[in-house]
Design an enzyme around this catalytic site. Structure first.
Site, PDB file in Angstrom:
ATOM      1  N   GLU A   1      -0.956  -8.505   5.280  1.00  0.00           N
ATOM      2  CA  GLU A   1      -1.023  -8.601   6.753  1.00  0.00           C
ATOM      3  C   GLU A   1      -2.457  -8.653   7.252  1.00  0.00           C
ATOM      4  OE1 GLU A   1      -0.658  -5.936   5.057  1.00  0.00           O
ATOM      5  OE2 GLU A   1      -1.649  -4.257   6.050  1.00  0.00           O
TER       6      GLU A   1
ATOM      7  N   CYS B   1       0.845  -1.204   0.000  1.00  0.00           N
ATOM      8  CA  CYS B   1       0.000   0.000   0.000  1.00  0.00           C
ATOM      9  C   CYS B   1       0.877   1.250   0.000  1.00  0.00           C
ATOM     10  CB  CYS B   1      -0.943  -0.079   1.218  1.00  0.00           C
ATOM     11  SG  CYS B   1      -2.243   1.150   1.219  1.00  0.00           S
TER      12      CYS B   1
ATOM     13  N   HIS C   1      -3.061  -5.830   0.954  1.00  0.00           N
ATOM     14  CA  HIS C   1      -2.568  -5.931   2.329  1.00  0.00           C
ATOM     15  C   HIS C   1      -2.459  -7.388   2.763  1.00  0.00           C
ATOM     16  CE1 HIS C   1      -2.848  -1.667   3.634  1.00  0.00           C
ATOM     17  NE2 HIS C   1      -3.755  -1.596   2.682  1.00  0.00           N
TER      18      HIS C   1
END
Lengths: 738, 251
Positions: B214, B93, B212
């Site tokens: 994560e 990002c 993303h």
């Protein structure tokens, strides 16, 4: 002493009589700066002159309540040494004149309320109201265009602020009605988590302690925002833009991280954010709560422009500022924290034992007032509601007996008040923080895990159900908003533990407005007692009126629920083979249609709505039990469009049809589209249906078997009438763009 | 020295205004049991680490241009040195935007074509994972994974020659796709050139991606495909032939 008040334009919104009270409080006439401070602090927005006596009727205590109303936000124990900290607040008036910044700073303000308490914000929710976005019988094209501009700006502002600061926006609701044209409602809720010992209050103490003003510099934005929010919206919206503040989420992110570091320190005595009425309000509330005073050097306030007067410094509503009380030996370290985040931390004064706020501008003392006079001594006005005269309605009776049709069901499912909100929530980061187990659109409440525990929080924000019930009976608006929130949380498998409320009403100075406000608060209070829910924080927004009239009475309730073992959460959809049951009052009567979306679509604005709050509370209790024992698998609350739309939504959520059979009825449309609050659909595996009925019977909750999930469409038989709707048809209707 | 089986050590750069460092740290320490350290942007030393994360968020408020100021943060000298010495770096990002501004990856990230922020689950087609075994060793050519996206400025652009070269060298590793792996305009959430969602540098140690990973490391939050990027790193660290001591500092 005969007091001659200054002319009205110098009174900052105070009445002549209120000016007299100011003179009494001071024992002298106020100077221009002091008068401005009183004008802001004694505005409805800050002083709750009309609502405070009524708010005392709301239950606010409970075994788990750690912090109740009166602080920046409420806090409730959730076990494991943790607390959930939450509050809802309105930013209606600013959003009516500058929708992007109005909404953005509303979000920024409510986030500050949470981290000021020492809690890390983990979620945002919002409740929005607009006029129709497309021209219709109630709304001309120009008004619809303006509504669309306000809608776009508000959603953009919420997204812009929340996404940047990095707090997920996990849920919300929006309703469109012509009474909100020109007076949109923007209610933002923030939820945080704190360790008990890190909860920080806004209560100044300790003579000699240092007042640090931290965060942004002070400028001329937002001056008189509080008094602007305390009057009806006129046609002068454009001229009121200077009363709206400008948000800076990046700065607030830094401020938040710095303040959360501070909350862990013992040398930080109190924190207070600067919102409405800026420094004036922060100083007044901090000192009044602590019973102390403050000696303030206005010259030490960091400014973004030269030439600010003491009045402007004290009343500026520049955003992203906080006032912190620190023991003298801790100041250097606290300043170092702010320096690391490249933020100002200015020593602007000290706490004094004498309970007087004394502000100096150079050598001159320009203000000398007691914080308590400013914060607590505004006059209280009695607001009295008249009796309620229900009007029965032949039109509602006729509507109830209409034969149901697929066309009506699809029109309700696709109505602006029911259709898919994804075009809104996909603009909000709803996953940041990796706690979101159920996000927007996927359930009646958002579900967020509490990291490091087995628990989850269920969060919902709701207005009345039906949304327009306040037009017929404001008492039910209040009661049903509480019931809706509790139901939405309970269908997730959680037990509701507390609420925050935002009361959006018209002018309390009219007979209608006074009646609506009073009855709605009584409704909230009664429902809270039935559900054993404390109101731990809240906000009141009055004077939501335009020259076209007041808004619908709109009490909004933010509800927090707790699941101890989050694996026990319920989903919204069903799976093939599951049995489908309706719990709660079946509502087979015409009154269930009063104030419904369908009635409003037909221009029927009367009828006698009712709500059995005690019965609703039993349904909530039963849901907790069904979830905890693993009996129920899916659950969904009935709201806009009633049973028919709820079934359609569950079919869409599960991607699976169902066969539903209802007994013949003389009021089939009431059965299918009535919107009485307090009812839910649950699904169970067939082998466990007897456990469901026996638990329902023990709980004295009516339970009606509706049918079974399976197949590729929704087949609905109601006596002789047969409706068949494919999943594709439902999807197309529901997913129409806003 | 990285010992076989030892816990990977990662540094997560923290800029004023970034936020996904918290989620990366959670995955690294709580989900995987790694050692992970947040490194404030004003520091100059990454310490002894096996990999570096540039997280998502709004570093320096995205003022001027996304990543444009972060690229000059003091820690970036150490990150660049670490990357140029072959150290594994992932920028997700905002981190991807910083990597392009820093010149560690080509191209740029522009405002989404529809001008709105977009947050959703997104299917991605994996391409040329062998170009970047550090980050994609556990993934298969052509498979479809699901990761969250959350950005307002994720439209990847580069001049046609650069795009051609990236494709020729197998450096386009993730493209926005349908659930069946087709790269279509409808599946492209932001108007990125050729549906590009992630690219690697020529050496294959620096990965930039808009999604993303994560946020997709535990099934209860909706999916765990993102964890496979972390697992790839773990395996690569264990299998690489000559574990090197990496202490990179600009001082």
């Amino acid at each position: 002493m005969t007091v001659v008040p200054p002319p009205a334009e110098q009174l900052h919104g105070l009445t002549d009589a209120e000016y007299g009270l100011v003179v009494d409080a001071l024992g002298r006439t106020p100077n221009a700066v002091e008068l401005g401070m009183f004008g802001a602090m004694w505005s409805e927005h800050c002083a709750y002159k009309h609502s405070r006596p009524l708010l005392g009727r709301l239950p606010s205590s409970g075994r788990q309540v750690l912090v109740g109303p009166g602080e920046n936000a409420g806090a409730i124990d959730i076990g494991d040494g943790l607390a959930v900290v939450f509050k809802v607040e309105s930013h209606n008036h600013p959003s009516a004149v500058e929708p992007y910044q109005g909404a953005a700073t509303g979000v920024g303000g409510i986030i500050r309320d949470i981290f000021t308490m020492g809690a890390r914000p983990i979620a945002l929710l919002n409740s929005l109201r607009f006029g129709p976005l497309d021209a219709d019988a109630t709304t001309d094209a120009a008004t619809a265009t303006r509504n669309r501009y306000l809608f776009g700006g508000v959603v953009g502002g919420i997204a812009g602020y929340g996404n940047c600061i990095g707090i997920p926006d996990v849920g919300g609701e929006v309703t469109f009605d012509s009474t909100y044209s020109g007076n949109p409602l923007v209610n933002a809720m923030c939820v945080g988590i704190a360790r008990h010992e890190e909860i920080t209050l806004a209560r100044a103490a300790g003579a000699g302690n240092v007042l640090l003003l931290v965060g942004a510099t002070t400028g001329r934005d937002g001056i008189q925002g509080a008094s602007f929010a305390s009057a009806n919206l006129g046609d002068d919206r454009e001229e009121r833009r200077p009363a709206v503040q400008v948000g800076n989420p990046f700065l607030e992110k830094l401020l938040m991280e710095a303040c959360l570091e501070l909350a862990r320190r013992d040398d930080v005595v109190a924190m207070q954010d600067l919102g409405a009425a800026g420094l004036t309000c922060a100083l007044a509330e901090l000192t009044a709560r602590g019973g102390v005073g403050a000696d303030v050097d206005l010259g030490a306030v960091p400014r973004r422009e030269a030439g600010l007067t003491p009045y402007e410094v004290l009343l500026s509503e520049s955003q992203e500022r906080m006032l912190i009380v620190v023991t003298p030996d801790g100041v250097a370290e606290v300043e170092a924290v702010f320096a690391r985040y490249e933020l100002h931390a200015a020593r602007i004064g000290t706490i004094t034992d004498e309970p007087i706020i004394r502000c100096r501008d150079g050598a001159d003392v320009v203000v000398e007032v007691s914080g308590r006079s400013l914060a607590d001594d505004a006059p209280r006005y009695e607001v009295r509601g008249g009796p309620f005269a229900p009007s029965s309605s032949a039109a509602v009776d006729d509507l109830a007996s209409e034969a149901p049709s697929a066309h009506v069901l699809l029109a309700l499912l696709g109505a602006p008040n029911a259709r898919d909100r994804k075009p809104i929530w996909r603009r909000y980061d709803h996953m940041n923080g990796t706690n979101t187990l159920v996000g927007p659109g996927a359930g009646d409440a958002a579900l967020l895990r509490v990291k490091g525990t087995s628990r989850a929080l269920a969060l919902s924000i709701d207005g009345p159900g039906p949304a327009r019930v306040g037009a017929l009976d404001p008492y039910l608006a209040g009661a049903s908003a509480v019931v809706e929130g509790a139901m939405n949380v309970a269908v997730s498998g959680a037990t509701p533990i507390g609420i925050t409320d935002c009361l959006n009403f018209g002018s309390p100075e009219t007979e209608l407005g006074a009646w609506q406000l009073t009855r709605a608060i009584d409704g909230i209070a009664d429902a809270c007692r039935a559900l054993d829910l404390p109101v731990v924080s809240g906000n009141v927004s009055l004077y939501n009126e335009t020259p076209q009239g007041p808004i619908l009475p709109t009490p909004v309730v933010g509800t927090v629920g707790l699941i101890d073992e989050r694996d026990a959460a319920l989903r919204m959809g069903w799976r093939p083979g599951e049995e489908i049951w309706l719990l709660g009052d079946p509502a087979d009567d015409a009154g269930a249609l009063a104030a419904s979306e369908l009635a409003w679509q037909r221009g029927i604005h009367d009828g006698v709505p009712v709500l059995d709050v005690g019965g609703a509370a039993r349904v909530v209790g039963l849901l907790s039990l069904l979830a905890g024992r693993g009996i129920a698998r899916g659950a969904h609350d009935l709201s806009v469009g009633g049973l028919g739309v709820a079934l359609a939504r569950m079919a869409l959520a599960g991607g699976c049809g169902a066969r539903i059979e209802l007994e013949a009825s003389t009021v089939p449309t009431a059965t299918l589209h009535g919107e009485r609050a307090g009812r839910v659909i649950v699904t169970v595996e067939a082998r466990r249906a007897s456990e469901l009925t026996s638990a329902a019977s023990d709980a004295k909750v009516p339970a009606r078997r509706l049918g079974r999930a399976g197949g590729s469409g929704l087949e609905l038989r109601l006596g002789e009438a047969e409706l068949e709707l494919s999943i594709d048809e439902l999807s197309t209707a529901w997913r129409r763009p806003l | 020295m990285t010992i076989l089986g030892a816990r990977p050590r990662i540094a997560v750069a923290v800029f004023p205004g970034t936020w996904s460092e918290r989620d990366f740290l959670h995955v690294a320490t709580e989900v995987l049991g790694w050692q992970a350290r947040p490194v404030w942007h004003a520091e100059r030393d990454l310490g002894e680490v096996d990999a570096v994360v540039l997280p998502g968020g709004f570093a320096h408020g995205d003022h001027l241009r996304t990543g444009a100021i972060a690229r000059f943060s003091p820690i970036m000298e150490a990150v660049e040195a670490f990357a140029r010495s072959g150290g594994p770096v992932i920028g997700s990002c905002n981190g991807f935007q910083v990597l392009t501004e820093a010149g560690l990856l080509p191209g740029a990230l522009m405002r989404n074509d529809h001008l709105e922020f977009r947050c959703d689950w997104q299917e991605l087609r994996v391409e040329s994972p062998s170009s970047a075994p550090v980050w994609l060793g556990e993934l298969q050519e052509g498979e479809v994974i699901r990761l969250p996206i959350s950005h307002g400025e994720g439209r990847y652009v580069a001049d046609p020659a650069t795009l051609d070269e990236l494709e020729r060298a197998g450096r386009v590793v993730l493209r926005y796709a349908t659930a069946t792996g087709e790269v279509t305009d409808a599946a492209n959430p932001n108007g990125s050139d050729r549906g590009i969602a992630g690219i690697v540098n020529a050496a294959g140690n620096v990965l930039g991606l808009m999604p993303h990973p994560e946020r997709a490391a535990e099934t209860e939050v909706g999916g765990s495909d993102g964890l496979r990027l972390f697992r790839s790193l773990e395996r690569w660290l264990q299998e690489r032939p000559a574990p090197a001591e990496r202490r990179v500092s600009s001082s």
